[in-house]
Scaffold this motif. Structure first.
Motif, PDB file in Angstrom:
ATOM      1  N   GLY A  63       0.767  -1.235   0.000  1.00  0.00           N
ATOM      2  CA  GLY A  63       0.000   0.000   0.000  1.00  0.00           C
ATOM      3  C   GLY A  63       0.796   1.281   0.000  1.00  0.00           C
ATOM      4  O   GLY A  63       0.298   2.314   0.420  1.00  0.00           O
ATOM      5  N   CYS A  97      -4.403   1.258  -6.686  1.00  0.00           N
ATOM      6  CA  CYS A  97      -3.704   1.006  -5.424  1.00  0.00           C
ATOM      7  C   CYS A  97      -4.075   2.070  -4.405  1.00  0.00           C
ATOM      8  O   CYS A  97      -4.382   1.763  -3.244  1.00  0.00           O
ATOM      9  CB  CYS A  97      -2.199   0.979  -5.663  1.00  0.00           C
ATOM     10  SG  CYS A  97      -1.219   0.715  -4.167  1.00  0.00           S
ATOM     11  N   ASP A 100      -7.599   1.550  -3.183  1.00  0.00           N
ATOM     12  CA  ASP A 100      -7.645   0.394  -2.299  1.00  0.00           C
ATOM     13  C   ASP A 100      -7.114   0.741  -0.906  1.00  0.00           C
ATOM     14  O   ASP A 100      -7.715   0.375   0.107  1.00  0.00           O
ATOM     15  CB  ASP A 100      -6.853  -0.761  -2.909  1.00  0.00           C
ATOM     16  CG  ASP A 100      -6.929  -2.012  -2.068  1.00  0.00           C
ATOM     17  OD1 ASP A 100      -8.046  -2.459  -1.764  1.00  0.00           O
ATOM     18  OD2 ASP A 100      -5.852  -2.542  -1.704  1.00  0.00           O
ATOM     19  N   VAL A 101      -5.996   1.449  -0.856  1.00  0.00           N
ATOM     20  CA  VAL A 101      -5.420   1.856   0.427  1.00  0.00           C
ATOM     21  C   VAL A 101      -6.412   2.749   1.174  1.00  0.00           C
ATOM     22  O   VAL A 101      -6.646   2.569   2.375  1.00  0.00           O
ATOM     23  CB  VAL A 101      -4.070   2.586   0.227  1.00  0.00           C
ATOM     24  CG1 VAL A 101      -3.604   3.256   1.508  1.00  0.00           C
ATOM     25  CG2 VAL A 101      -3.024   1.623  -0.285  1.00  0.00           C
ATOM     26  N   HIS A 102      -6.996   3.693   0.463  1.00  0.00           N
ATOM     27  CA  HIS A 102      -7.972   4.582   1.090  1.00  0.00           C
ATOM     28  C   HIS A 102      -9.157   3.797   1.637  1.00  0.00           C
ATOM     29  O   HIS A 102      -9.559   3.972   2.785  1.00  0.00           O
ATOM     30  CB  HIS A 102      -8.458   5.635   0.092  1.00  0.00           C
ATOM     31  CG  HIS A 102      -9.567   6.474   0.635  1.00  0.00           C
ATOM     32  ND1 HIS A 102     -10.892   6.129   0.487  1.00  0.00           N
ATOM     33  CD2 HIS A 102      -9.543   7.614   1.369  1.00  0.00           C
ATOM     34  CE1 HIS A 102     -11.644   7.031   1.087  1.00  0.00           C
ATOM     35  NE2 HIS A 102     -10.849   7.947   1.623  1.00  0.00           N
ATOM     36  N   ASP A 103      -9.730   2.931   0.823  1.00  0.00           N
ATOM     37  CA  ASP A 103     -10.934   2.204   1.231  1.00  0.00           C
ATOM     38  C   ASP A 103     -10.665   1.234   2.380  1.00  0.00           C
ATOM     39  O   ASP A 103     -11.511   1.063   3.255  1.00  0.00           O
ATOM     40  CB  ASP A 103     -11.544   1.472   0.043  1.00  0.00           C
ATOM     41  CG  ASP A 103     -12.122   2.434  -0.989  1.00  0.00           C
ATOM     42  OD1 ASP A 103     -12.215   3.645  -0.701  1.00  0.00           O
ATOM     43  OD2 ASP A 103     -12.471   1.967  -2.091  1.00  0.00           O
ATOM     44  N   ARG A 104      -9.484   0.621   2.386  1.00  0.00           N
ATOM     45  CA  ARG A 104      -9.143  -0.276   3.497  1.00  0.00           C
ATOM     46  C   ARG A 104      -9.022   0.502   4.803  1.00  0.00           C
ATOM     47  O   ARG A 104      -9.429   0.025   5.863  1.00  0.00           O
ATOM     48  CB  ARG A 104      -7.838  -1.013   3.225  1.00  0.00           C
ATOM     49  CG  ARG A 104      -8.014  -2.269   2.398  1.00  0.00           C
ATOM     50  CD  ARG A 104      -6.732  -3.050   2.335  1.00  0.00           C
ATOM     51  NE  ARG A 104      -5.795  -2.324   1.487  1.00  0.00           N
ATOM     52  CZ  ARG A 104      -4.483  -2.407   1.564  1.00  0.00           C
ATOM     53  NH1 ARG A 104      -3.907  -3.176   2.448  1.00  0.00           N
ATOM     54  NH2 ARG A 104      -3.707  -1.720   0.757  1.00  0.00           N
ATOM     55  N   ARG A 105      -8.491   1.685   4.730  1.00  0.00           N
ATOM     56  CA  ARG A 105      -8.265   2.478   5.942  1.00  0.00           C
ATOM     57  C   ARG A 105      -9.519   3.232   6.391  1.00  0.00           C
ATOM     58  O   ARG A 105      -9.825   3.302   7.583  1.00  0.00           O
ATOM     59  CB  ARG A 105      -7.116   3.461   5.681  1.00  0.00           C
ATOM     60  CG  ARG A 105      -6.802   4.415   6.791  1.00  0.00           C
ATOM     61  CD  ARG A 105      -6.168   3.710   7.968  1.00  0.00           C
ATOM     62  NE  ARG A 105      -5.888   4.633   9.027  1.00  0.00           N
ATOM     63  CZ  ARG A 105      -4.760   4.680   9.691  1.00  0.00           C
ATOM     64  NH1 ARG A 105      -3.809   3.827   9.416  1.00  0.00           N
ATOM     65  NH2 ARG A 105      -4.575   5.561  10.634  1.00  0.00           N
ATOM     66  N   GLY A 107     -12.793   3.281   4.490  1.00  0.00           N
ATOM     67  CA  GLY A 107     -14.079   2.905   3.907  1.00  0.00           C
ATOM     68  C   GLY A 107     -14.319   3.662   2.617  1.00  0.00           C
ATOM     69  O   GLY A 107     -13.565   4.560   2.243  1.00  0.00           O
TER      70      GLY A 107
END
Length: 142
Positions: A63, A97, A100-105, A107
């Motif tokens: 990430g 990428c 994805d990093v934003h959404d994992r951290r 939402g």
């Protein structure tokens, strides 16, 4: 000394400059270090292009963005053109990428206020993503 260098390379890939720094810290003479590293490079044990490709893929998978990865590879002593060649094939994958990093951290919801927007932007900047890409991902509501 060559045995020590191979031992370090067996643990993980190293840039030539990294190995030289580690060997010098252990008290070996610079001329001996250069000769040993030349031999290792000639036999393919030191391959900075391979290091750059693996490092970029690994850090992207964890990430981190292109700006941070570029800086880390420069710290390792890799040449700018080698770093750019390793980053270039993944150029189209960085936006996904980042998302994805934003959404994992945080939402998938956009930030609700300026403070939240700033907190998210700072986090993504520290991860090494460009500001313009961060703005697109955070999409401030109208």
């Amino acid at each position: 000394m060559e045995r020590l260098a191979l031992k370090l390379l067996a643990i993980r890939e190293h840039a030539r400059r990294e190995l030289a720094r580690k060997l010098a810290a252990r008290g070996f003479a610079e001329a001996d270090i250069d000769a040993a590293l030349d031999r290792l490079a000639a036999e393919g044990s030191i391959d900075e292009a391979r290091l750059a490709e693996h490092y970029v893929a690994e850090r992207m998978g964890k990430g981190f963005g292109p700006l941070r990865i570029r800086g880390e590879l420069r710290e390792k002593g890799l040449e700018d053109d080698l770093v750019e060649r390793a980053l270039e094939p993944l150029r189209d994958e960085w936006p996904a990428c980042l998302a994805d990093v934003h959404d994992r951290r945080f939402g998938a919801e956009p930030p609700v206020d300026h403070a939240e927007y700033g907190r998210r932007a700072r986090f993504l900047e520290q991860r090494g993503f460009p500001t313009d890409s961060i703005r697109r991902v955070l999409r401030w509501p109208d």
